[in-house]
Design a protein around this motif. Structure first.
Motif: not given
Length: 307
Positions: A83-111
């Motif tokens: 299983p890997d479908e978000p809805a099957d796990f009950g994850l929130q539908p997108r777009p989220h109603a109250q999301p935090f501010a976005p960050c880059p999809q790929a944060l690269g090396l994270y020190a």
């Protein structure tokens, strides 16, 4: 159910899951199966199978519910499809109603770094994402170190996250905060709303399916997943997750920027990168290196090249 294929016996479904996925999770010892919450045959079969594959009770329960939901959605039982479908796990539908501010999809090396001096050093070396993980019981010292870290990244392109000390991060104008699962759970609704309204990006540590679901309820900016490999830096409540689990987590949480963390050195970058996680967090690979700037350069090259 109409337009559905009759289900095999529960014992056959359990064995089919084990046959299809046993090799991927062979490194994990079997766990006791929790008491079932439903008599649904797919749920019970998946609960037993996922426990036998080494998933702890709360994660086996999440997977069992998801496998049952997947079966209802498809109209047939598919043992081969983890299983890997978000809805099957009950994850929130997108777009989220109250999301935090976005960050880059790929944060690269994270020190992940112990003090502001290290933060500045790695930011100047070109590391794209840095986290201050400063341990102290002195509130004044914490505030000074967070402020110093914010100042240390000025003039660089580095994104600075502050571990744990979210109020100090807000006050100092950091890019974001990072919280462990217990710290997130301890926030009141009002505190979470305050944190979100501040504009801080939020990263959350997770160690399995149940924690990913709890993190999703807060709609954070990114999800950290680990510990992937054994680590001596902190006592972990869960066993190392390994690359097979990380790949499954990445597929489920594909709507989020993702950070893999825990015991990852240059030699593991290739297999971690192959899971499609967009960022790799390192600690010892930098702070224990004889030449940290050179080590950062090698790690960034490996991450970009997918080596």
């Amino acid at each position: 159910m109409s337009n559905t294929v009759p289900l095999p016996p529960a014992t056959e479904m359990q064995q089919a899951i084990l046959q299809h996925h046993g090799a991927a999770f062979a490194d994990f010892p079997a766990q006791p199966a929790p008491a079932p919450e439903s008599d649904e045959p797919v749920y019970r079969a998946a609960l037993a199978a996922c426990s036998a594959l080494g998933f702890i009770a709360q994660d086996a329960s999440c997977l069992a519910r998801a496998w049952a939901a997947q079966t209802r959605r498809l109209g047939f039982f598919d043992a081969a499809h983890w299983p890997d479908e978000p809805a099957d796990f009950g994850l929130q539908p997108r777009p989220h109603a109250q999301p935090f501010a976005p960050c880059p999809q790929a944060l690269g090396l994270y020190a992940v770094l112990p003090d502001a001096a290290w933060v500045g050093r790695m930011a100047r070396a070109g590391v794209p994402t840095v986290q201050l993980r400063y341990k102290s019981d002195d509130s004044a010292a914490i505030a000074r170190e967070v402020q110093a870290a914010v100042q240390a990244v000025q003039g660089t392109d580095a994104l600075l996250f502050i571990n744990d000390h979210w109020r100090e991060a807000m006050a100092a104008g950091a890019y974001g905060a990072h919280l462990g699962q217990e710290d997130l759970d301890a926030l009141t609704r009002e505190e979470l709303d305050e944190l979100r309204a501040s504009g801080l990006r939020l990263g959350v540590s997770t160690h399995g399916y149940a924690e990913m679901l709890r993190a999703d309820a807060a709609s954070p900016s990114y999800i950290a997943m680990g510990a992937v490999f054994p680590t001596t830096l902190k006592k972990m409540a869960t066993v190392p997750q390994g690359v097979a689990r990380l790949a499954a987590y990445a597929r489920l949480m594909r709507g989020y920027p993702q950070v893999a963390i825990g015991g990852i050195g240059l030699e593991q970058f290739g297999q971690v990168r192959a899971t499609a996680v967009g960022s790799i967090a390192v600690v010892r690979a930098l702070v224990n290196a004889e030449q940290p700037e050179a080590a950062a350069g090698r790690l960034m090259h490996a991450l970009r090249a997918g080596l």
